[in-house]
Design an enzyme around this catalytic site. Structure first.
Site, PDB file in Angstrom:
ATOM      1  N   ASP A 100      49.842  92.977  41.107  1.00 53.83           N
ATOM      2  CA  ASP A 100      48.615  92.181  41.180  1.00 53.83           C
ATOM      3  C   ASP A 100      47.406  92.906  40.583  1.00 53.83           C
ATOM      4  O   ASP A 100      46.591  92.296  39.877  1.00 53.83           O
ATOM      5  CB  ASP A 100      48.320  91.795  42.634  1.00 53.83           C
ATOM      6  CG  ASP A 100      49.436  90.966  43.244  1.00 53.83           C
ATOM      7  OD1 ASP A 100      50.237  90.408  42.475  1.00 53.83           O
ATOM      8  OD2 ASP A 100      49.525  90.879  44.474  1.00 53.83           O
ATOM      9  N   THR A 111      65.899 109.214  50.348  1.00 54.08           N
ATOM     10  CA  THR A 111      65.084 110.337  49.902  1.00 54.08           C
ATOM     11  C   THR A 111      65.864 111.390  49.121  1.00 54.08           C
ATOM     12  O   THR A 111      67.061 111.607  49.353  1.00 54.08           O
ATOM     13  CB  THR A 111      64.415 111.016  51.114  1.00 54.08           C
ATOM     14  OG1 THR A 111      63.755 112.208  50.672  1.00 54.08           O
ATOM     15  CG2 THR A 111      65.447 111.420  52.155  1.00 54.08           C
ATOM     16  N   ARG A 162      65.421 113.463  38.428  1.00 55.89           N
ATOM     17  CA  ARG A 162      65.755 112.080  38.793  1.00 55.89           C
ATOM     18  C   ARG A 162      66.248 111.251  37.613  1.00 55.89           C
ATOM     19  O   ARG A 162      67.260 110.558  37.699  1.00 55.89           O
ATOM     20  CB  ARG A 162      64.527 111.391  39.396  1.00 55.89           C
ATOM     21  CG  ARG A 162      64.107 111.902  40.746  1.00 55.89           C
ATOM     22  CD  ARG A 162      62.825 111.225  41.178  1.00 55.89           C
ATOM     23  NE  ARG A 162      62.433 111.660  42.524  1.00 55.89           N
ATOM     24  CZ  ARG A 162      61.329 111.255  43.127  1.00 55.89           C
ATOM     25  NH1 ARG A 162      60.515 110.415  42.509  1.00 55.89           N
ATOM     26  NH2 ARG A 162      61.037 111.663  44.346  1.00 55.89           N
ATOM     27  N   GLU A 170      49.249 103.651  42.702  1.00 61.51           N
ATOM     28  CA  GLU A 170      50.237 103.533  41.627  1.00 61.51           C
ATOM     29  C   GLU A 170      49.795 102.601  40.508  1.00 61.51           C
ATOM     30  O   GLU A 170      50.307 102.678  39.398  1.00 61.51           O
ATOM     31  CB  GLU A 170      51.576 103.059  42.203  1.00 61.51           C
ATOM     32  CG  GLU A 170      52.747 103.301  41.268  1.00 61.51           C
ATOM     33  CD  GLU A 170      54.092 103.084  41.929  1.00 61.51           C
ATOM     34  OE1 GLU A 170      55.078 102.897  41.210  1.00 61.51           O
ATOM     35  OE2 GLU A 170      54.159 103.104  43.188  1.00 61.51           O
ATOM     36  N   ARG A 215      56.967 111.510  36.186  1.00 60.71           N
ATOM     37  CA  ARG A 215      56.428 112.160  37.392  1.00 60.71           C
ATOM     38  C   ARG A 215      57.464 113.054  38.060  1.00 60.71           C
ATOM     39  O   ARG A 215      58.635 112.723  38.140  1.00 60.71           O
ATOM     40  CB  ARG A 215      55.975 111.086  38.393  1.00 60.71           C
ATOM     41  CG  ARG A 215      55.511 111.648  39.717  1.00 60.71           C
ATOM     42  CD  ARG A 215      55.034 110.555  40.642  1.00 60.71           C
ATOM     43  NE  ARG A 215      56.093 109.709  41.165  1.00 60.71           N
ATOM     44  CZ  ARG A 215      56.857 110.012  42.220  1.00 60.71           C
ATOM     45  NH1 ARG A 215      56.715 111.175  42.835  1.00 60.71           N
ATOM     46  NH2 ARG A 215      57.768 109.168  42.648  1.00 60.71           N
ATOM     47  N   SER A 246      53.495 111.762  43.523  1.00 61.54           N
ATOM     48  CA  SER A 246      52.835 110.466  43.660  1.00 61.54           C
ATOM     49  C   SER A 246      51.685 110.550  44.658  1.00 61.54           C
ATOM     50  O   SER A 246      50.758 109.728  44.636  1.00 61.54           O
ATOM     51  CB  SER A 246      53.832 109.404  44.118  1.00 61.54           C
ATOM     52  OG  SER A 246      54.362 109.731  45.389  1.00 61.54           O
ATOM     53  N   LEU A 247      51.746 111.557  45.550  1.00 63.95           N
ATOM     54  CA  LEU A 247      50.674 111.725  46.532  1.00 63.95           C
ATOM     55  C   LEU A 247      49.328 111.995  45.871  1.00 63.95           C
ATOM     56  O   LEU A 247      48.279 111.723  46.460  1.00 63.95           O
ATOM     57  CB  LEU A 247      51.024 112.867  47.495  1.00 63.95           C
ATOM     58  CG  LEU A 247      52.286 112.667  48.349  1.00 63.95           C
ATOM     59  CD1 LEU A 247      52.561 113.887  49.191  1.00 63.95           C
ATOM     60  CD2 LEU A 247      52.138 111.437  49.234  1.00 63.95           C
TER      61      LEU A 247
END
EC number: 1.3.5.1
Length: 384
Positions: free
Chosen positions: A11, A44, A76, A177, A188, A193-194
């Protein structure tokens, strides 16, 4: 597959794109290797940190072949591609051979309940699996977006002008984000992301307070400020024929999964660009069967699909244009060995060390240079 809930429909990105703000680096999406198959819920990275291993249908710990040193602790995106490769080559698990198994039972029930209690609960609730006794099905799952609304370190939205690559849009902020500062570059690292929430969220809050203290009066709104929003609602209410919003949304999801997945090819991305363009026409023709004015979720869903298409088209067009491999954007056509003299690992810094900017109104791209000068430390040259 996605770790995002159905309520996460881009959005913020949609609002920014329709307002004329370009979206930055939308081709870079991170796939997390261990999403619960069929559910998308994230398991996780701590699972593999504690010693969990990935197995194919032969019971083989296949990451030893792909990454003999790091094995199941490789990055990842690399593990996600390896899992996808195992599935595509017929070594997936289950009746449809479409997932990989994450094995934790060898860690022992005591360790699992002490160190990974939430993972145990997810296994029971979303996969009907007791991970202390049997492996859990997992698949690479889209998880995090490196791109977004361009911002500076204060959370202020920035745009390109003839005078500057980062001209501030006064009074407009983006954090989380949906923003692209861009501290994550093309891929990343875990836990970073923190930064988007804790570091830049706080920075934006402080800057807003400071800005507000200096500017006590609001600018007067233009007379037509609400016209575009009302026009979107009026179009839906006036439409007598058209498609159901979720049918179009599901086709957008399927298109993106097929053409912008963990493995990309130039031909597939080019096809995706055409398909998404056709889907945008369908989005513009969505209609409502229920036009009631009280708690009408169908109307909300229709408006959300208009945000989904902005995210999808910006991703697809940006990805197809970037003819190299960089970070989470891996294109098989451009893969090269690590010792390639000009494009190691397929990364072409000479031509593509730059940020992508996608403009919704024209469905076109511009670019801006990467900032390689940190504010308070010496610069570290990019290295493969």
């Amino acid at each position: 597959a996605s770790t995002n809930a159905f309520i996460n429909t881009g959005d913020g990105l949609g609002m920014a794109a329709r307002a004329g703000i370009p979206l930055e680096d939308m081709e870079f999406w991170q796939f997390h290797p261990t999403g619960v198959a069929g559910a998308g819920v994230l398991l996780t990275e701590g699972c593999r940190g504690e010693g969990a291993i990935l197995l194919n249908s032969n019971g083989e710990r296949f990451m030893e072949r792909y990454a003999p040193t790091l094995k199941d602790l490789a990055p990842r995106d690399f593990i996600s591609r390896c899992m996808d490769q195992e599935i595509k080559e017929g070594r997936g698990c289950g009746p449809n051979k479409d997932y990989i198994l994450l094995k934790l039972d060898h860690l022992g029930a005591e360790t699992i309940h002490k160190r990974l209690p939430s993972v145990y609960e997810i296994g029971v609730n979303f996969a009907n699996v007791d991970i202390t006794k049997e492996p859990i099905p997992v698949v690479p799952t889209i998880h995090y977006q490196m791109g977004g609304i361009p911002t500076n370190i204060h959370g202020q939205v920035v745009v390109q002008t003839p005078e500057s690559h980062n001209a501030i849009v006064s009074g407009l902020y983006a954090v989380g984000e949906c923003s692209c500062v861009s501290v994550h570059g093309a891929n990343r690292l875990g836990t970073n992301s923190l930064l988007d929430l804790l570091v830049f969220g706080r920075a934006a809050g402080n800057h807003i307070v400071e800005f507000n203290n200096k500017n006590k009066e609001h600018k007067p709104l233009p007379a037509d400020a609400a016209d575009r929003t009302l026009a979107r609602l009026a179009r839906l209410d006036a439409a007598s024929t058209g498609e159901y919003a979720q049918d179009v949304a599901n086709d957008i999801r399927s298109c993106m999964q097929l053409h912008a997945g963990v493995f990309r090819t130039q031909a597939s991305m080019d096809q995706g660009v055409d398909k998404i363009a056709a889907l945008r026409e369908r989005v513009n023709a969505i209609a409502l069967k229920d036009k009631s004015m009280v708690f009408n979720t169908a109307r909300i869903e229709a408006l959300e699909v208009e945000n989904l298409i902005e995210s999808a088209q910006s991703t697809m067009v940006s990805a197809a244009a970037r003819r190299e491999c960089r970070g989470a954007h891996t294109v098989s056509d451009y893969e090269r060995p690590v010792d390639d003299p000009s494009t190691p690992m397929g990364r072409n810094d000479a031509q593509w060390m730059k940020h992508t900017l996608w403009h919704s109104s024209t469905n076109s791209l511009t670019y801006k240079p990467v900032n390689l000068k940190p504010m308070s430390v010496e610069s570290v040259p990019p290295k493969v």
